[in-house]
Design a protein around this motif. Sequence first.
Motif, PDB file in Angstrom:
ATOM      1  N   GLY A   1       0.309  11.437   3.469  1.00  0.00           N
ATOM      2  CA  GLY A   1      -0.033  11.573   2.062  1.00  0.00           C
ATOM      3  C   GLY A   1       1.209  11.724   1.222  1.00  0.00           C
ATOM      4  O   GLY A   1       1.794  12.811   1.163  1.00  0.00           O
TER       5      GLY A   1
ATOM      6  N   ARG B 263       3.159   2.238   2.058  1.00  0.00           N
ATOM      7  CA  ARG B 263       3.447   2.774   3.391  1.00  0.00           C
ATOM      8  C   ARG B 263       4.760   2.198   3.906  1.00  0.00           C
ATOM      9  O   ARG B 263       5.099   1.052   3.614  1.00  0.00           O
ATOM     10  CB  ARG B 263       2.301   2.450   4.353  1.00  0.00           C
ATOM     11  CG  ARG B 263       0.980   3.098   3.967  1.00  0.00           C
ATOM     12  CD  ARG B 263      -0.083   2.833   5.014  1.00  0.00           C
ATOM     13  NE  ARG B 263      -0.516   1.449   5.002  1.00  0.00           N
ATOM     14  CZ  ARG B 263      -1.717   1.034   4.588  1.00  0.00           C
ATOM     15  NH1 ARG B 263      -2.583   1.917   4.117  1.00  0.00           N
ATOM     16  NH2 ARG B 263      -2.027  -0.232   4.626  1.00  0.00           N
TER      17      ARG B 263
ATOM     18  N   LEU C 147      -7.435   7.871  10.046  1.00  0.00           N
ATOM     19  CA  LEU C 147      -6.307   7.597   9.156  1.00  0.00           C
ATOM     20  C   LEU C 147      -5.072   8.397   9.562  1.00  0.00           C
ATOM     21  O   LEU C 147      -3.945   7.930   9.387  1.00  0.00           O
ATOM     22  CB  LEU C 147      -6.704   7.954   7.719  1.00  0.00           C
ATOM     23  CG  LEU C 147      -5.652   7.785   6.629  1.00  0.00           C
ATOM     24  CD1 LEU C 147      -5.316   6.307   6.447  1.00  0.00           C
ATOM     25  CD2 LEU C 147      -6.151   8.380   5.315  1.00  0.00           C
TER      26      LEU C 147
ATOM     27  N   SER D 121      -3.081   2.272  -8.778  1.00  0.00           N
ATOM     28  CA  SER D 121      -2.926   2.632  -7.369  1.00  0.00           C
ATOM     29  C   SER D 121      -4.079   3.529  -6.956  1.00  0.00           C
ATOM     30  O   SER D 121      -4.419   4.479  -7.650  1.00  0.00           O
ATOM     31  CB  SER D 121      -1.594   3.362  -7.141  1.00  0.00           C
ATOM     32  OG  SER D 121      -1.505   3.847  -5.818  1.00  0.00           O
ATOM     33  N   ARG D 122      -4.643   3.200  -5.806  1.00  0.00           N
ATOM     34  CA  ARG D 122      -5.698   4.033  -5.204  1.00  0.00           C
ATOM     35  C   ARG D 122      -5.242   4.379  -3.798  1.00  0.00           C
ATOM     36  O   ARG D 122      -5.243   3.549  -2.912  1.00  0.00           O
ATOM     37  CB  ARG D 122      -7.019   3.260  -5.175  1.00  0.00           C
ATOM     38  CG  ARG D 122      -8.125   3.927  -4.345  1.00  0.00           C
ATOM     39  CD  ARG D 122      -8.646   5.172  -5.045  1.00  0.00           C
ATOM     40  NE  ARG D 122      -9.840   5.683  -4.385  1.00  0.00           N
ATOM     41  CZ  ARG D 122      -9.838   6.667  -3.487  1.00  0.00           C
ATOM     42  NH1 ARG D 122      -8.692   7.239  -3.135  1.00  0.00           N
ATOM     43  NH2 ARG D 122     -10.957   7.089  -2.936  1.00  0.00           N
ATOM     44  N   GLY D 123      -4.784   5.625  -3.597  1.00  0.00           N
ATOM     45  CA  GLY D 123      -4.204   6.016  -2.327  1.00  0.00           C
ATOM     46  C   GLY D 123      -5.239   6.163  -1.229  1.00  0.00           C
ATOM     47  O   GLY D 123      -6.455   6.015  -1.436  1.00  0.00           O
ATOM     48  N   ASP D 124      -4.749   6.462  -0.028  1.00  0.00           N
ATOM     49  CA  ASP D 124      -5.620   6.653   1.127  1.00  0.00           C
ATOM     50  C   ASP D 124      -6.399   7.952   1.045  1.00  0.00           C
ATOM     51  O   ASP D 124      -7.393   8.123   1.736  1.00  0.00           O
ATOM     52  CB  ASP D 124      -4.769   6.679   2.408  1.00  0.00           C
ATOM     53  CG  ASP D 124      -4.029   5.377   2.645  1.00  0.00           C
ATOM     54  OD1 ASP D 124      -4.668   4.317   2.581  1.00  0.00           O
ATOM     55  OD2 ASP D 124      -2.806   5.431   2.879  1.00  0.00           O
ATOM     56  N   LEU D 125      -5.943   8.875   0.202  1.00  0.00           N
ATOM     57  CA  LEU D 125      -6.529  10.204   0.189  1.00  0.00           C
ATOM     58  C   LEU D 125      -7.144  10.525  -1.168  1.00  0.00           C
ATOM     59  O   LEU D 125      -8.165   9.964  -1.536  1.00  0.00           O
ATOM     60  CB  LEU D 125      -5.469  11.237   0.589  1.00  0.00           C
ATOM     61  CG  LEU D 125      -4.889  11.062   2.000  1.00  0.00           C
ATOM     62  CD1 LEU D 125      -3.723  12.007   2.233  1.00  0.00           C
ATOM     63  CD2 LEU D 125      -5.963  11.269   3.054  1.00  0.00           C
TER      64      LEU D 125
ATOM     65  N   HIS E  16     -11.853  10.842   7.942  1.00  0.00           N
ATOM     66  CA  HIS E  16     -10.438  10.581   7.689  1.00  0.00           C
ATOM     67  C   HIS E  16      -9.532  10.875   8.891  1.00  0.00           C
ATOM     68  O   HIS E  16      -8.315  10.686   8.801  1.00  0.00           O
ATOM     69  CB  HIS E  16      -9.970  11.371   6.463  1.00  0.00           C
ATOM     70  CG  HIS E  16     -10.327  10.707   5.176  1.00  0.00           C
ATOM     71  ND1 HIS E  16     -11.628  10.498   4.788  1.00  0.00           N
ATOM     72  CD2 HIS E  16      -9.555  10.168   4.189  1.00  0.00           C
ATOM     73  CE1 HIS E  16     -11.655   9.889   3.621  1.00  0.00           C
ATOM     74  NE2 HIS E  16     -10.415   9.661   3.252  1.00  0.00           N
TER      75      HIS E  16
ATOM     76  N   ALA F 224      -0.457   7.812  -0.176  1.00  0.00           N
ATOM     77  CA  ALA F 224      -0.418   6.882   0.950  1.00  0.00           C
ATOM     78  C   ALA F 224      -0.083   7.609   2.245  1.00  0.00           C
ATOM     79  O   ALA F 224       0.691   8.569   2.255  1.00  0.00           O
ATOM     80  CB  ALA F 224       0.618   5.786   0.690  1.00  0.00           C
ATOM     81  N   VAL F 225      -0.665   7.126   3.338  1.00  0.00           N
ATOM     82  CA  VAL F 225      -0.397   7.670   4.666  1.00  0.00           C
ATOM     83  C   VAL F 225       0.344   6.621   5.477  1.00  0.00           C
ATOM     84  O   VAL F 225      -0.145   5.508   5.673  1.00  0.00           O
ATOM     85  CB  VAL F 225      -1.709   8.067   5.384  1.00  0.00           C
ATOM     86  CG1 VAL F 225      -1.419   8.554   6.797  1.00  0.00           C
ATOM     87  CG2 VAL F 225      -2.444   9.139   4.595  1.00  0.00           C
TER      88      VAL F 225
ATOM     89  N   ALA G 142       0.828  -1.216   0.000  1.00  0.00           N
ATOM     90  CA  ALA G 142       0.000   0.000   0.000  1.00  0.00           C
ATOM     91  C   ALA G 142       0.859   1.261   0.000  1.00  0.00           C
ATOM     92  O   ALA G 142       0.347   2.354   0.255  1.00  0.00           O
ATOM     93  CB  ALA G 142      -0.936  -0.005   1.200  1.00  0.00           C
TER      94      ALA G 142
END
Length: 485
Positions: A241, A213, A284, A400-404, A281, A247-248, A211
């Motif tokens: 981010g 991270r 997160l 890729s689908r980031g956290d944000l 969020h 990513a976080v 992911a």
Amino acid sequence: MHTDPPLDPDWDEFRALGKRIVDEMADHLAGIRDQPVWQPVPDTVRAGFTTPLPTGGRPMDEVYEEFRATILPFPRGNIHPRFWGWANGSGVPVAALGDLLASLINCTLGSGGNAAMMVEEQVVEWLKEAMGWPATGSGVLTSGASMGQLTALAAARQACGAADVRGEGAVLGGVQYTVYGSVETHHSVEKAVELLGIGRRFLRLVPVDDAHRIEIGALRRTIRADRAAGLRPLCVVGNAGTVNTGAVDPLDQLGALARREGMWFHVDGAFGAFARLVPSHRPLLAGLAEADSLVLDLHKWLYMPFDVSCLLTRETGVLEAAFRSGADYIAPTEQGPSAYPVAFSDRGVEQSRRFRALKVWFALKTHGADAFAEALAENLAQTAHLARLIEADDRLELVSRGDLNVVCFRYVRPGADARELDRINRTVLGRLQTRGLAMPSHTRIRGAFVLRVAHHNHRSEPADFDFLVDQVRRLGDLAVRDGGS
């Protein structure tokens, strides 16, 4: 007899041109959707930027007309609703009025008692509140995250260092510091360790998981090996981010590790820290407010006009310990402006500092924090909408689908090898950009060339992402047909 200063205008002409500029720029912004996102500067226009230094003046309105003809049509494009490239905010119009006022009153905010200094103090306090930061913390507005990273690491070195770096230099006693972040850490951290004399060789870029991270286990092993080699681990940098994927990092785990190791914990939240304004969020970003320092860019995901960023520190006085300097001409006095107890020039590199805070103050007073939180939530929802559109299309691949607010994807076709897919997607991106259709940017994910959408735009609508997907599919089909050239 009184005469006007030679560089002041005729005030009636100034007033008339100012009104015209505000009217015409309001029309420009209101109609921005009908303009190309970006277009290349023609050679004839480019040639105008190579003329010699003007020695004689021209009327203001003529200069403005030249701006309208040669600069206004050829911007970066980030005020357009279909701009999602790199990490650029879209610009809140009311904040631009604050910038105009800041330039007109022309305050410098290094030190001295005046209302402009108090505005920056208030804006820093507001940002501390928004981030859940300790009330006893400190902060300073900077030009951007690059200056924030440099300032934070200088404070870390002063607070945690084993040498008198300010007095004796970075190599006193042979101490060699090391700094740690993931391979996704922004290159401004690399610049900071170079400029501080730590050296790029001693910036440890730790692997990431699937992911994107940072791998905590790999980080622990790296720190342990450096201590065994006689090095001095100084700082862990966590990402709220990453620029590539959004990513976080596990900030709470990084903070706990840094405390156990006696290291400074810095969070690069330039890209995504403001997601904390969105209740969904906040979990997160757990651990963000436990950092020793935090960088956050208001000209990214708070939509402010360039430039304004902020560095927050957990402890009061750590910035002054790293940067305070003295000279007779800036020494405190018992009365007057120099009696003011705060000096922002003692919290960073700059002595001359522009009044960045006014546009933020103006925008937050006008709209309120809740309106910004709603805009962020809408960005997140639109990013999720884009990801769903990509996943539903057999000619597109969600890479890729980031956290944000970041989505990386590409056009695909059965049987194409990696080199051909890169060529096709380069063609798609080039045509999207040069035809003024939309402005994603690009990166590489696991070696693949991908289109990257980073959504910091308060003007975008769901239909803009429908349009993007349609255009990528159409241009991809054309690129396949013509050989990807």
